[in-house]
Motif scaffolding. Structure first.
Motif, PDB file in Angstrom:
ATOM      1  N   MET A 210       0.827  -1.197   0.000  1.00  0.00           N
ATOM      2  CA  MET A 210       0.000   0.000   0.000  1.00  0.00           C
ATOM      3  C   MET A 210       0.869   1.257   0.000  1.00  0.00           C
ATOM      4  O   MET A 210       0.560   2.249  -0.660  1.00  0.00           O
ATOM      5  CB  MET A 210      -0.923  -0.002   1.216  1.00  0.00           C
ATOM      6  CG  MET A 210      -2.010  -1.074   1.171  1.00  0.00           C
ATOM      7  SD  MET A 210      -3.086  -0.946  -0.287  1.00  0.00           S
ATOM      8  CE  MET A 210      -3.967   0.564   0.071  1.00  0.00           C
ATOM      9  N   LYS A 211       1.988   1.204   0.733  1.00  0.00           N
ATOM     10  CA  LYS A 211       2.919   2.342   0.772  1.00  0.00           C
ATOM     11  C   LYS A 211       3.575   2.519  -0.600  1.00  0.00           C
ATOM     12  O   LYS A 211       3.733   3.649  -1.095  1.00  0.00           O
ATOM     13  CB  LYS A 211       3.992   2.070   1.830  1.00  0.00           C
ATOM     14  CG  LYS A 211       5.068   3.155   1.939  1.00  0.00           C
ATOM     15  CD  LYS A 211       4.473   4.454   2.467  1.00  0.00           C
ATOM     16  CE  LYS A 211       5.557   5.449   2.888  1.00  0.00           C
ATOM     17  NZ  LYS A 211       6.443   5.851   1.808  1.00  0.00           N
ATOM     18  N   LYS A 212       3.946   1.412  -1.236  1.00  0.00           N
ATOM     19  CA  LYS A 212       4.551   1.458  -2.571  1.00  0.00           C
ATOM     20  C   LYS A 212       3.580   2.064  -3.579  1.00  0.00           C
ATOM     21  O   LYS A 212       3.973   2.882  -4.423  1.00  0.00           O
ATOM     22  CB  LYS A 212       4.947   0.047  -2.992  1.00  0.00           C
ATOM     23  CG  LYS A 212       5.616  -0.031  -4.357  1.00  0.00           C
ATOM     24  CD  LYS A 212       5.949  -1.477  -4.707  1.00  0.00           C
ATOM     25  CE  LYS A 212       6.551  -1.568  -6.111  1.00  0.00           C
ATOM     26  NZ  LYS A 212       6.832  -2.990  -6.483  1.00  0.00           N
ATOM     27  N   LEU A 213       2.321   1.673  -3.495  1.00  0.00           N
ATOM     28  CA  LEU A 213       1.303   2.197  -4.400  1.00  0.00           C
ATOM     29  C   LEU A 213       1.098   3.685  -4.160  1.00  0.00           C
ATOM     30  O   LEU A 213       1.026   4.477  -5.107  1.00  0.00           O
ATOM     31  CB  LEU A 213      -0.016   1.444  -4.199  1.00  0.00           C
ATOM     32  CG  LEU A 213      -1.237   1.960  -4.967  1.00  0.00           C
ATOM     33  CD1 LEU A 213      -0.989   1.883  -6.469  1.00  0.00           C
ATOM     34  CD2 LEU A 213      -2.489   1.163  -4.608  1.00  0.00           C
ATOM     35  N   ASP A 214       1.029   4.091  -2.908  1.00  0.00           N
ATOM     36  CA  ASP A 214       0.811   5.497  -2.570  1.00  0.00           C
ATOM     37  C   ASP A 214       1.967   6.363  -3.078  1.00  0.00           C
ATOM     38  O   ASP A 214       1.742   7.443  -3.637  1.00  0.00           O
ATOM     39  CB  ASP A 214       0.662   5.646  -1.051  1.00  0.00           C
ATOM     40  CG  ASP A 214       0.333   7.068  -0.640  1.00  0.00           C
ATOM     41  OD1 ASP A 214      -0.745   7.568  -1.023  1.00  0.00           O
ATOM     42  OD2 ASP A 214       1.173   7.701   0.033  1.00  0.00           O
ATOM     43  N   ASP A 215       3.185   5.886  -2.897  1.00  0.00           N
ATOM     44  CA  ASP A 215       4.354   6.634  -3.367  1.00  0.00           C
ATOM     45  C   ASP A 215       4.345   6.785  -4.886  1.00  0.00           C
ATOM     46  O   ASP A 215       4.662   7.858  -5.418  1.00  0.00           O
ATOM     47  CB  ASP A 215       5.647   5.929  -2.930  1.00  0.00           C
ATOM     48  CG  ASP A 215       5.884   6.024  -1.429  1.00  0.00           C
ATOM     49  OD1 ASP A 215       5.254   6.880  -0.792  1.00  0.00           O
ATOM     50  OD2 ASP A 215       6.685   5.223  -0.911  1.00  0.00           O
ATOM     51  N   ALA A 216       4.000   5.682  -5.579  1.00  0.00           N
ATOM     52  CA  ALA A 216       3.995   5.709  -7.048  1.00  0.00           C
ATOM     53  C   ALA A 216       2.939   6.665  -7.585  1.00  0.00           C
ATOM     54  O   ALA A 216       3.199   7.455  -8.497  1.00  0.00           O
ATOM     55  CB  ALA A 216       3.769   4.304  -7.592  1.00  0.00           C
ATOM     56  N   LEU A 217       1.747   6.610  -7.015  1.00  0.00           N
ATOM     57  CA  LEU A 217       0.662   7.458  -7.498  1.00  0.00           C
ATOM     58  C   LEU A 217       0.852   8.917  -7.122  1.00  0.00           C
ATOM     59  O   LEU A 217       0.278   9.807  -7.756  1.00  0.00           O
ATOM     60  CB  LEU A 217      -0.680   6.942  -6.960  1.00  0.00           C
ATOM     61  CG  LEU A 217      -1.101   5.540  -7.401  1.00  0.00           C
ATOM     62  CD1 LEU A 217      -2.479   5.194  -6.852  1.00  0.00           C
ATOM     63  CD2 LEU A 217      -1.103   5.415  -8.919  1.00  0.00           C
ATOM     64  N   SER A 218       1.650   9.165  -6.113  1.00  0.00           N
ATOM     65  CA  SER A 218       1.922  10.548  -5.693  1.00  0.00           C
ATOM     66  C   SER A 218       3.015  11.202  -6.527  1.00  0.00           C
ATOM     67  O   SER A 218       3.167  12.420  -6.519  1.00  0.00           O
ATOM     68  CB  SER A 218       2.335  10.567  -4.210  1.00  0.00           C
ATOM     69  OG  SER A 218       1.308  10.055  -3.391  1.00  0.00           O
ATOM     70  N   SER A 219       3.772  10.403  -7.258  1.00  0.00           N
ATOM     71  CA  SER A 219       4.887  10.935  -8.039  1.00  0.00           C
ATOM     72  C   SER A 219       4.404  11.565  -9.340  1.00  0.00           C
ATOM     73  O   SER A 219       3.266  11.369  -9.768  1.00  0.00           O
ATOM     74  CB  SER A 219       5.890   9.821  -8.343  1.00  0.00           C
ATOM     75  OG  SER A 219       5.362   8.954  -9.327  1.00  0.00           O
TER      76      SER A 219
END
Length: 279
Positions: A210-219
């Motif tokens: 979930m953290k990986k997904l959040d970081d990717a979508l925030s970039s």
């Protein structure tokens, strides 16, 4: 004796000019995308019955008594696999027609991008063409009386799929970086060149993922988020990205708007056009 000879001659003349009418084969198909590809081969020379024509995920289709009746009255049943069409197995007990399990076709690529099996193979147009070739051979063998029609229809169908493939490659040649959050859509993106595709398994809800997904979508690297039609787009508004939702699992068949024949080309073209916003 003369009268008998005249009678025989008369009968020969009558039957030689007679047109024999064959009953259309009755073919049952589990979902509309496959039914449309089958209908492109048979057109009006076979009666195509779709079991799940209400749209949505085929895994959640609840078998009805009418499904069992349709199968029992058919000459052929075409389905993907018991693991995909999970409710088909009980309905096939004592079935006397021709069973066609697509998962047995060697020419179809069921592999997902990250390995494993992804049953939504028809979204890869290469698979769609291979499916039609193999189904045409099976239908011709089972119903030789419609062989000329199927052969001609196959040629026409392959041309249409080729044209659709060219349209897809042309329109999506410069697709921006996208995040795919729907497992069922992997096959659609396989053939798109020069695209930066980031796949996230939404079924994996561990904190790390979930953290990986959040970081990717925030970039800033990702321009579009790709979802299935039944996913909640509101969850992704905070990322300020373009959200595209596809209707790809199974398409609703509206009997009042015509048959199943043209659904595949129509729906697939709409999916291609939807991605224009991500270029």
């Amino acid at each position: 004796m003369k009268n008998k000879i005249q009678l025989v001659i008369a009968l020969i003349i009558i039957f030689s000019g007679r047109t024999f009418v064959y009953a259309n084969p009755n073919i049952v198909v589990t979902i509309t995308p496959i039914a449309s590809l089958v209908s492109m081969l048979t057109k009006d020379k076979a009666d195509i019955v779709v079991l799940d024509k209400a749209g949505g995920c085929p895994h959640h289709h609840h078998a009805k008594p009418s499904d069992k009746l349709a199968i029992d009255n058919s000459d052929m049943i075409i389905y993907i696999d018991e693991d995909f069409d999970s409710l088909i197995s009980p309905l096939l007990s004592n079935y006397r027609g021709k069973k066609v399990r697509i998962s047995e076709f060697d020419s179809i690529d069921f592999k997902s991008i990250e390995g494993g099996v992804n049953w939504h193979f028809w979204l890869d147009l290469k698979n769609a063409k291979e499916l039609q070739k193999q189904l045409a051979a099976i239908i011709i063998q089972a119903f030789p009386e419609i062989k000329p029609n199927v052969q001609e229809n196959l040629k026409e169908a392959l041309i249409k799929i080729d044209e659709l493939d060219k349209l897809k490659k042309y329109k999506l040649a410069n697709l921006a970086s996208v995040a795919l959050l729907s497992d069922s859509l992997e096959h659609f993106f396989k053939s798109i060149k020069n695209s930066q595709l980031h796949i996230f398994q939404t079924s994996n809800t561990s904190l790390k993922n979930m953290k990986k997904l959040d970081d990717a979508l925030s970039s800033d690297n990702i321009k579009c988020i790709i979802l299935e039609i039944d996913q909640n787009a509101e969850l992704y508004k905070k990322y300020n990205k373009i959200v595209v939702q596809f209707d790809s699992e199974n398409w609703t068949l509206n009997e009042n708007l015509g048959g199943v024949d043209g659904i595949f080309i129509d729906k697939y073209s709409k999916m291609i056009n939807q991605l224009n916003v991500c270029k």
